[in-house]
Design a protein around this motif. Structure first.
Motif, PDB file in Angstrom:
ATOM      1  N   LEU A  36     -28.366 -73.066 -65.173  1.00 22.11           N
ATOM      2  CA  LEU A  36     -28.388 -73.523 -66.556  1.00 22.11           C
ATOM      3  C   LEU A  36     -27.585 -74.807 -66.654  1.00 22.11           C
ATOM      4  CD1 LEU A  36     -27.698 -70.057 -68.231  1.00 22.11           C
ATOM      5  CD2 LEU A  36     -29.886 -71.034 -67.504  1.00 22.11           C
ATOM      6  N   ASP A  37     -28.274 -75.896 -66.880  1.00 28.37           N
ATOM      7  CA  ASP A  37     -27.653 -77.227 -66.859  1.00 28.37           C
ATOM      8  C   ASP A  37     -26.967 -77.491 -68.192  1.00 28.37           C
ATOM      9  OD1 ASP A  37     -26.905 -79.756 -66.183  1.00 28.37           O
ATOM     10  OD2 ASP A  37     -28.876 -80.645 -66.417  1.00 28.37           O
ATOM     11  N   THR A  38     -25.753 -76.992 -68.361  1.00 27.76           N
ATOM     12  CA  THR A  38     -25.027 -77.206 -69.610  1.00 27.76           C
ATOM     13  C   THR A  38     -24.533 -78.646 -69.688  1.00 27.76           C
ATOM     14  OG1 THR A  38     -22.873 -76.571 -68.710  1.00 27.76           O
ATOM     15  CG2 THR A  38     -24.275 -74.811 -69.561  1.00 27.76           C
ATOM     16  N   PRO A  39     -24.416 -79.192 -70.893  1.00 29.67           N
ATOM     17  CA  PRO A  39     -24.038 -80.609 -71.017  1.00 29.67           C
ATOM     18  C   PRO A  39     -22.568 -80.875 -70.754  1.00 29.67           C
ATOM     19  CG  PRO A  39     -24.302 -79.618 -73.179  1.00 29.67           C
ATOM     20  CD  PRO A  39     -24.770 -78.602 -72.186  1.00 29.67           C
ATOM     21  N   GLY A  40     -21.728 -79.862 -70.861  1.00 31.80           N
ATOM     22  CA  GLY A  40     -20.304 -80.059 -70.631  1.00 31.80           C
ATOM     23  C   GLY A  40     -19.906 -79.599 -69.245  1.00 31.80           C
ATOM     24  N   ALA A  41     -18.763 -78.923 -69.158  1.00 35.95           N
ATOM     25  CA  ALA A  41     -18.302 -78.333 -67.906  1.00 35.95           C
ATOM     26  C   ALA A  41     -17.999 -76.871 -68.178  1.00 35.95           C
ATOM     27  CB  ALA A  41     -17.052 -79.050 -67.388  1.00 35.95           C
ATOM     28  N   ALA A  42     -18.785 -75.982 -67.591  1.00 37.24           N
ATOM     29  CA  ALA A  42     -18.609 -74.548 -67.813  1.00 37.24           C
ATOM     30  C   ALA A  42     -17.347 -74.080 -67.102  1.00 37.24           C
ATOM     31  CB  ALA A  42     -19.831 -73.787 -67.302  1.00 37.24           C
ATOM     32  N   VAL A  43     -16.341 -73.636 -67.890  1.00 37.99           N
ATOM     33  CA  VAL A  43     -15.053 -73.283 -67.306  1.00 37.99           C
ATOM     34  C   VAL A  43     -14.696 -71.801 -67.453  1.00 37.99           C
ATOM     35  CG1 VAL A  43     -14.087 -75.602 -67.493  1.00 37.99           C
ATOM     36  CG2 VAL A  43     -13.862 -74.024 -69.417  1.00 37.99           C
ATOM     37  N   GLU A  44     -15.291 -71.123 -68.425  1.00 38.91           N
ATOM     38  CA  GLU A  44     -15.080 -69.686 -68.570  1.00 38.91           C
ATOM     39  C   GLU A  44     -16.382 -69.051 -69.046  1.00 38.91           C
ATOM     40  OE1 GLU A  44     -13.061 -67.340 -67.862  1.00 38.91           O
ATOM     41  OE2 GLU A  44     -11.349 -68.490 -67.132  1.00 38.91           O
ATOM     42  N   ILE A  45     -16.487 -67.725 -68.830  1.00 36.90           N
ATOM     43  CA  ILE A  45     -17.750 -67.066 -69.114  1.00 36.90           C
ATOM     44  C   ILE A  45     -17.501 -65.587 -69.397  1.00 36.90           C
ATOM     45  CG2 ILE A  45     -18.216 -66.488 -66.688  1.00 36.90           C
ATOM     46  CD1 ILE A  45     -21.144 -67.434 -67.220  1.00 36.90           C
ATOM     47  N   ALA A  46     -18.314 -65.014 -70.287  1.00 37.76           N
ATOM     48  CA  ALA A  46     -18.195 -63.597 -70.627  1.00 37.76           C
ATOM     49  C   ALA A  46     -19.578 -63.075 -70.979  1.00 37.76           C
ATOM     50  CB  ALA A  46     -17.235 -63.397 -71.803  1.00 37.76           C
ATOM     51  N   ALA A  47     -19.754 -61.751 -70.947  1.00 33.66           N
ATOM     52  CA  ALA A  47     -21.052 -61.161 -71.267  1.00 33.66           C
ATOM     53  C   ALA A  47     -20.870 -59.893 -72.088  1.00 33.66           C
ATOM     54  CB  ALA A  47     -21.832 -60.853 -69.991  1.00 33.66           C
ATOM     55  N   SER A  48     -21.762 -59.717 -73.055  1.00 39.50           N
ATOM     56  CA  SER A  48     -21.890 -58.441 -73.752  1.00 39.50           C
ATOM     57  C   SER A  48     -23.094 -57.733 -73.134  1.00 39.50           C
ATOM     58  CB  SER A  48     -22.101 -58.674 -75.251  1.00 39.50           C
ATOM     59  OG  SER A  48     -23.363 -59.296 -75.483  1.00 39.50           O
ATOM     60  N   ASP A  49     -23.556 -56.668 -73.762  1.00 40.87           N
ATOM     61  CA  ASP A  49     -24.730 -55.970 -73.224  1.00 40.87           C
ATOM     62  C   ASP A  49     -25.988 -56.818 -73.320  1.00 40.87           C
ATOM     63  OD1 ASP A  49     -23.242 -53.753 -72.591  1.00 40.87           O
ATOM     64  OD2 ASP A  49     -23.684 -52.707 -74.466  1.00 40.87           O
ATOM     65  N   VAL A  59     -24.273 -69.752 -76.155  1.00 44.69           N
ATOM     66  CA  VAL A  59     -24.664 -68.344 -76.059  1.00 44.69           C
ATOM     67  C   VAL A  59     -26.099 -68.269 -75.537  1.00 44.69           C
ATOM     68  CG1 VAL A  59     -24.871 -66.139 -77.258  1.00 44.69           C
ATOM     69  CG2 VAL A  59     -23.176 -67.829 -78.038  1.00 44.69           C
ATOM     70  N   TYR A  60     -26.335 -67.345 -74.612  1.00 40.37           N
ATOM     71  CA  TYR A  60     -27.650 -67.177 -73.997  1.00 40.37           C
ATOM     72  C   TYR A  60     -28.118 -65.729 -74.155  1.00 40.37           C
ATOM     73  CZ  TYR A  60     -26.605 -71.618 -71.718  1.00 40.37           C
ATOM     74  OH  TYR A  60     -26.269 -72.927 -71.473  1.00 40.37           O
ATOM     75  N   ASP A  61     -29.425 -65.570 -74.351  1.00 40.22           N
ATOM     76  CA  ASP A  61     -30.038 -64.248 -74.453  1.00 40.22           C
ATOM     77  C   ASP A  61     -30.237 -63.684 -73.050  1.00 40.22           C
ATOM     78  OD1 ASP A  61     -32.068 -62.155 -74.727  1.00 40.22           O
ATOM     79  OD2 ASP A  61     -32.228 -62.853 -76.794  1.00 40.22           O
ATOM     80  N   LEU A  62     -29.934 -62.384 -72.890  1.00 40.71           N
ATOM     81  CA  LEU A  62     -30.087 -61.750 -71.584  1.00 40.71           C
ATOM     82  C   LEU A  62     -31.219 -60.723 -71.579  1.00 40.71           C
ATOM     83  CD1 LEU A  62     -26.369 -61.242 -70.468  1.00 40.71           C
ATOM     84  CD2 LEU A  62     -27.972 -63.053 -69.829  1.00 40.71           C
ATOM     85  N   VAL A  63     -32.244 -60.963 -72.404  1.00 42.84           N
ATOM     86  CA  VAL A  63     -33.419 -60.090 -72.364  1.00 42.84           C
ATOM     87  C   VAL A  63     -33.982 -60.072 -70.944  1.00 42.84           C
ATOM     88  CG1 VAL A  63     -35.789 -59.789 -73.156  1.00 42.84           C
ATOM     89  CG2 VAL A  63     -33.990 -60.386 -74.791  1.00 42.84           C
TER      90      VAL A  63
END
Length: 493
Positions: free
Chosen positions: A277-290, A303-307
């Motif tokens: 996923l080519d984010t425009p900034g710099a991905a430095v932290e990450i978390a997930a819900s269900d 935020v991304y959908d995990l369907v």
């Protein structure tokens, strides 16, 4: 304070500016602020509340659970435990600055691992925040109590994970450390270095351990009841793997300027990359819900959908407006439909409405500088999930002008705005460009305009620069003619 972070790709290739603490104070060069915009029912992410208190916090890693408990590290204020059962009113229940912190009572808390009522925190260490450490804190009572402090010489500690009496700590080029908690002490069980360039984060699965290597790799180990974890695979990754989260057999990796890398590890001995996923900034932290993936992307939260877990799709982008010159989103946690976003001036709560779509205006820069008469372009992008209407452009300040017509940018679309400057007799000029759009978060976005006063810009010869080298020699910019020169400015405190 050295964050070892990779700047977003939007920054000029020849100039990377990494700074902390000192970069926060507004100054004469601070871009003007647009009138506040009240969020509407278009917002996929709706702001709910903010943890009250200091704006000098530098939020790092965060954790949220089903009980409504929010825990996060502040590099300068230590560990915070927050009652987040009502996200509209986040209440701090306790704080603790580790006793091994740095100068002036600064905590140096960068990473945490929660094991029941015990929290283990790390400090990577520097001259400002003190020596590196692992500290264990009991949060079961009204006042947090340290029950363990640990140092390993000059070893720098980064991300860590805890389970039972075991602590697994990423130790940069010292590898992966496995430690045993024995009452009020920590003992070294084993250290793994094979295949590790710079260990940065650790995540535990049911039977496996996942290690993010900042030199660009994911390492997967098999956990054993006795003996050290056994290396099963090493998967090369783009970017600098800095943080991870695990959902089922899928690993989501914040990889700095490379964005987010998704790795399917159903077979841990042969994992495979399924998405980048080519984010425009710099991905430095990450978390997930269900159901969703939440990313701290330096300038914004995404935020991304995990369907489809192996191929996430974008559903929301959030810009956090503060009184500082710019925003830095460094930490993030999530549970259910709530996201907790750590911007370096504070911790914020948001509610996700995934069914909504909205545009999100993004700018290449919030400042435009002219050294002489001419025209400069400003890249405008739509990072949202609905069409962005650029509804108008207002220019203030002598000599500045823009001749642009309203337009519509589809999701992922972009446009270059042309701003011109003609000197009006004054040596210097200042003004601003106001961009009006249907972005529900930022209906009016200001861009500071400056002209005159010298300086170096495209097409102007750089002044001579002479540096003394550590070996006693000298380095001259004039001798680099015809070569590519990268100027990297760092502020380390």
């Amino acid at each position: 304070m050295d964050y070892h972070r990779v700047m977003p790709r939007q920054a000029p290739v020849a100039l990377a500016l990494l700074c902390s603490f000192a970069c926060r104070s507004p100054s004469a060069s601070t871009p003007p602020h647009a009138p506040p915009v009240t969020p509407t029912d278009q917002d996929p992410l709706t702001a709910l509340g903010r943890v009250e208190g200091s704006t000098f916090v530098e939020v790092a890693e965060a954790y949220a659970d089903a009980s409504g408990r929010l825990i996060y590290c502040s590099a300068v204020r230590g560990l915070h435990v927050v009652d987040a059962r009502n996200p509209l009113k986040l209440s701090v229940t306790s704080t603790h600055v580790p006793s091994l912190g740095g100068h002036g009572g600064l905590g140096g808390c960068q990473h945490l691992a929660v094991e029941g009522e015990r929290v283990f925190v790390t400090n990577r260490g520097n001259s400002f925040l003190g020596a590196p450490y692992i500290v264990g804190i009991d949060i079961s009572g009204g006042s947090p109590t340290e029950f363990l402090t640990f140092r390993r010489g000059d070893t720098s500690f980064e991300g860590l994970a805890a389970r039972g009496d075991r602590i697994y700590a990423a130790m940069h080029d010292d590898g992966l450390g496995v430690f045993a908690v024995e009452g009020d002490s920590l003992s070294e069980v084993s250290v793994l270095k094979e295949g590790i360039g710079s260990a940065w984060d650790v995540v535990l699965g049911e039977r496996h351990l996942y290690l993010a290597d900042a030199t660009g790799a994911l390492l997967i180990y098999e956990l054993a009841e006795s003996g050290p974890p056994r290396l099963l695979s090493r998967t090369p990754l783009p970017g600098t793997a800095q943080a991870m989260t695990l959902r089922g057999s899928t690993v989501y990796i914040a990889a700095g300027s490379a964005g987010v890398v998704v790795v399917e590890a159903a077979d841990p001995s042969a994992p495979r990359i399924t998405a980048e996923l080519d984010t425009p900034g710099a991905a430095v932290e990450i978390a997930a819900s269900d159901t969703h993936l939440f990313v701290a992307d330096w300038d914004t939260a995404r935020v991304y959908d995990l369907v489809k877990p192996s191929t996430p799709t974008i559903v929301a982008v959030e810009n956090i407006e503060t009184d500082a010159p710019f925003s830095r989103v460094l930490g993030i946690a999530a549970h259910g439909k709530y996201a907790f976003i750590g911007e370096w001036t504070g911790m914020y709560a948001y509610e996700l409405h995934a069914e909504r779509t909205a545009p999100a205006l993004a700018l290449e820069s919030t400042t435009m500088a002219f050294s002489a008469a001419g025209r400069e372009g400003l890249l405008v992008e739509n990072h949202g999930t609905a069409p962005l209407r650029l509804e108008g452009f207002d220019v203030e300040g002598p000599g500045f002008a823009v001749e642009e017509a309203p337009s519509v940018l589809p999701p992922g679309g972009s446009r270059v705005l042309q701003v011109s400057y003609v000197p009006s007799g004054e040596a210097k000029a200042e003004g601003q460009l106001l961009i009006r759009s249907n972005d529900p978060d930022r209906g009016v976005v200001p861009v500071a305009l400056k002209a005159g006063g010298g300086g170096v810009t495209v097409g102007v010869a750089a002044p001579e620069t002479i540096l003394e080298l550590l070996d006693g020699g000298t380095w001259k910019l004039s001798e680099q003619r015809g070569k590519v020169v990268l100027l990297a400015y760092f502020a380390t405190f």
